[in-house]
Structures are given as structure tokens and as C-alpha cells.
Design a protein around this motif. Structure first.
Motif, PDB file in Angstrom:
ATOM      1  N   LEU A 102      11.514   2.902 -19.432  1.00 49.22           N
ATOM      2  CA  LEU A 102      12.119   1.713 -19.280  1.00 49.22           C
ATOM      3  C   LEU A 102      12.276   1.451 -17.605  1.00 49.22           C
ATOM      4  O   LEU A 102      12.742   2.040 -16.868  1.00 49.22           O
ATOM      5  N   MET A 103      11.070   0.745 -17.138  1.00 48.25           N
ATOM      6  CA  MET A 103      11.282   0.525 -15.621  1.00 48.25           C
ATOM      7  C   MET A 103      12.003  -0.578 -15.240  1.00 48.25           C
ATOM      8  O   MET A 103      11.970  -1.828 -15.173  1.00 48.25           O
ATOM      9  N   LYS A 104      13.226   0.007 -14.445  1.00 50.17           N
ATOM     10  CA  LYS A 104      14.063  -1.076 -14.044  1.00 50.17           C
ATOM     11  C   LYS A 104      13.926  -1.669 -12.736  1.00 50.17           C
ATOM     12  O   LYS A 104      13.526  -0.982 -11.624  1.00 50.17           O
ATOM     13  N   LEU A 129      12.919   7.206 -21.003  1.00 55.32           N
ATOM     14  CA  LEU A 129      13.207   7.602 -19.750  1.00 55.32           C
ATOM     15  C   LEU A 129      13.521   6.201 -18.832  1.00 55.32           C
ATOM     16  O   LEU A 129      12.979   5.241 -19.000  1.00 55.32           O
ATOM     17  N   THR A 130      14.867   6.271 -18.074  1.00 58.10           N
ATOM     18  CA  THR A 130      15.301   5.262 -17.437  1.00 58.10           C
ATOM     19  C   THR A 130      15.274   4.943 -15.878  1.00 58.10           C
ATOM     20  O   THR A 130      16.371   5.065 -15.088  1.00 58.10           O
ATOM     21  N   PRO A 131      14.123   5.289 -15.358  1.00 57.77           N
ATOM     22  CA  PRO A 131      13.963   5.122 -13.910  1.00 57.77           C
ATOM     23  C   PRO A 131      13.879   3.922 -13.219  1.00 57.77           C
ATOM     24  O   PRO A 131      13.546   2.929 -13.651  1.00 57.77           O
ATOM     25  N   ASN A 132      14.739   3.977 -11.815  1.00 54.95           N
ATOM     26  CA  ASN A 132      14.728   2.602 -11.073  1.00 54.95           C
ATOM     27  C   ASN A 132      13.456   2.982 -10.068  1.00 54.95           C
ATOM     28  O   ASN A 132      12.707   4.035 -10.228  1.00 54.95           O
ATOM     29  N   ASP A 155      13.195  -5.855 -16.039  1.00 55.80           N
ATOM     30  CA  ASP A 155      12.995  -4.562 -16.476  1.00 55.80           C
ATOM     31  C   ASP A 155      11.807  -4.659 -17.509  1.00 55.80           C
ATOM     32  O   ASP A 155      11.645  -5.413 -18.341  1.00 55.80           O
ATOM     33  N   ARG A 156      11.038  -3.557 -17.491  1.00 56.95           N
ATOM     34  CA  ARG A 156       9.812  -3.496 -18.360  1.00 56.95           C
ATOM     35  C   ARG A 156      10.120  -2.365 -19.154  1.00 56.95           C
ATOM     36  O   ARG A 156       9.824  -1.168 -18.752  1.00 56.95           O
ATOM     37  N   MET A 162       4.544  -0.991 -11.337  1.00 56.22           N
ATOM     38  CA  MET A 162       5.183  -0.445 -12.442  1.00 56.22           C
ATOM     39  C   MET A 162       4.493  -0.125 -13.423  1.00 56.22           C
ATOM     40  O   MET A 162       4.919   0.991 -14.187  1.00 56.22           O
ATOM     41  N   GLN A 163       3.484  -0.653 -13.897  1.00 54.24           N
ATOM     42  CA  GLN A 163       2.468  -0.323 -14.776  1.00 54.24           C
ATOM     43  C   GLN A 163       2.156   1.120 -14.505  1.00 54.24           C
ATOM     44  O   GLN A 163       2.157   2.040 -15.376  1.00 54.24           O
ATOM     45  N   SER A 164       1.423   1.528 -13.293  1.00 58.40           N
ATOM     46  CA  SER A 164       0.690   2.629 -12.907  1.00 58.40           C
ATOM     47  C   SER A 164       1.549   3.751 -12.930  1.00 58.40           C
ATOM     48  O   SER A 164       1.425   4.890 -13.440  1.00 58.40           O
TER      49      SER A 164
END
Length: 259
Positions: A166-168, A134-137, A179-180, A150-152
Motif C-alpha cells: 500500500l503506497m501511501k 507492506l504500508t510505506p509512505n 493511496d495505491r 509509486m509504481q516502480s
């Protein structure tokens, strides 16, 4: 054999995002691209002025036609729009076993809404469990699971069934854009200097499609993201060379090929 990828997304008449950006990204990565159109938009670098959804049964028929004839190595899913369309896409992909990159397209660069709030539950319940990535901003993550780090947010998205997120960081602040990639097995970061340009139309579509291209070429997920991240950074670096439109122009998909 050339790897083959399928994009299921809406059209951007301005050519910078959506199906057009996806096919450009596939081509830039050396992958053959097929497409399933979910909506026609009247759109340019400044605004989305009209959206015409493709009927659910026609979307399903497109998917069936492609998968029956072409050996698709990976799928990218973008703009879907409504709960019924999400259900139709999920049903049409029931027998597909390859990797799927899901880009939860909700808002255009111009700020126009592309996914109805009523469709969020259908997206999470019907497609999250099928997604390899999943690639959300950050705004999309907030709409999906609420505000947080981002982690939560990634942890909450993993609990909804996706295998990796993929946290953008494009919407964050700072001189570095990070990005993580977060999964049950750990976190991997991809960082680059933030580029001072307004020409970032289609970044999310292009990024997710470039990742899907890597998966179609049998790359490991982290390697596919790393290559796509470097390619997109350079596409943004060269975006101002294109001079397309008077608003948020597109990234330069073919920066390595055009002189």
C-alpha cells in the motif's frame, strides 16, 4: 466471537502514535487488541527525546505469551529498530500463519529516526516474505528501494517478497491524497481530499492497525483498506477538535463515538 489483533510496536508516551494509536485503532474498529512492546520512547507532539529498546528476549517472550494463549486473527508490526530485534521477532512469529501488516516505521512525525539504517537489510530479508501487506509512505519507500514513481517503488518492494504494497500518498502534493494498493494481480486506488491540518501524528500507525483489524475480521484486503482509509480520513478531519499538545497533534481515533 470478537476478532483479536496483536500489535508489535514501540510506545508513544504522548499517546498519539505507536502502541497507543494501534490499540485505539483496534478498538475503534471493534477488535480486541493485544500488544507487544518493542521500545519505550519519551515522546510528545513535538519531539522524541529518548528511546529505550526493550531487550530482544523480552520482546520474544511477550510474543510467545500472547500467541500461546490468545487466538490472534491478525498482526500489525511497527517500530522494531535494530537487526537483532527484527531477527527475534521473525523467529518468534515462525509458527504464525495469519495475516501480517508490516508498517516500516523509520521516522517519527517530528523527524526523529526510529529505524537504524543497519536494520533495513534485516527488515527486508527476514520480514518482507512474511508480510501480507507492506504500508510505506513515500519517504520510507525511498529509503527501502530508492527514488522513483509509486509504481516502480512498489514493483521493487514486491520483488523483495511482500505479497502486496500500500503506497501511501500523504507526503505527495496536490489537493487529493491517493493511496495505491499494488500487487501482482493489479492496482486499486483509494483517494480523498487532502485535509489542511498539522494534527496528523500517528496516521501511519493508525492506518496500518485499522487495516489489520479488518483482516482480523476476515475482510478481503481491498475491503479492509477501503474501510480503514475512510475511517482515517474522518479521523484527520476531526483531529483539530482534540487540542492535544503544541506540535503535530494526534488524529481523532474515536470521532464516531465521542460527541
Amino acid at each position: 466471537m470478537v476478532a483479536k489483533a496483536l500489535t508489535i510496536a514501540g510506545s508513544d508516551s504522548g499517546g498519539g502514535a505507536g502502541i497507543q494509536a494501534d490499540l485505539k485503532a483496534f478498538s475503534a474498529m471493534g477488535v480486541y487488541g493485544a500488544c507487544v512492546l518493542t521500545a519505550v520512547t519519551a515522546q510528545n507532539t513535538q519531539a522524541v527525546t529518548a528511546i529505550h529498546p526493550v531487550p530482544d528476549d523480552v520482546v520474544a517472550a511477550q510474543i510467545k505469551a500472547v500467541l500461546e494463549d490468545i487466538a490472534i486473527d491478525a498482526i500489525k508490526i511497527g517500530m522494531l529498530g535494530t537487526p537483532s530485534l527484527i531477527a527475534a521477532v521473525a523467529d518468534a512469529l515462525a509458527g504464525y500463519e495469519g495475516p501480517i501488516v508490516l508498517d516500516p516505521v523509520m521516522v517519527a512525525k517530528s523527524g526523529d529516526t526510529l529505524l537504524a539504517d543497519s536494520a533495513i537489510d534485516a527488515l527486508t530479508s527476514l520480514l518482507f516474505g512474511r508480510a501480507t501487506l507492506l504500508t510505506p509512505n513515500l519517504p520510507e519507500a525511498a529509503k527501502l528501494v530508492g527514488e522513483g514513481s509509486m509504481q516502480s517503488q512498489a514493483n521493487a518492494l514486491l520483488e523483495l517478497g511482500v505479497r502486496a504494497v500500500l503506497m501511501k500518498g500523504g507526503h505527495a502534493d496536490g489537493a487529493t491524497c491517493t493511496d495505491r494498493l499494488i500487487s501482482q494481480t493489479g492496482t486499486q486506488e483509494f483517494a480523498a481530499p487532502r485535509v489542511n491540518t498539522r494534527n496528523t501524528h500517528g496516521t501511519g500507525c493508525s492506518y496500518s492497525s485499522a487495516i489489520a483489524a479488518g483482516l482480523a475480521q476476515d475482510m478481503e484486503l481491498g475491503d479492509a483498506i477501503s474501510r480503514a482509509h475512510t475511517w482515517l480520513h474522518n479521523a484527520i478531519l476531526h483531529a483539530d477538535e482534540l487540542h492535544v499538545g503544541r506540535g503535530h497533534g494526534p488524529v481523532h481515533h474515536f470521532h464516531a463515538l465521542w460527541t
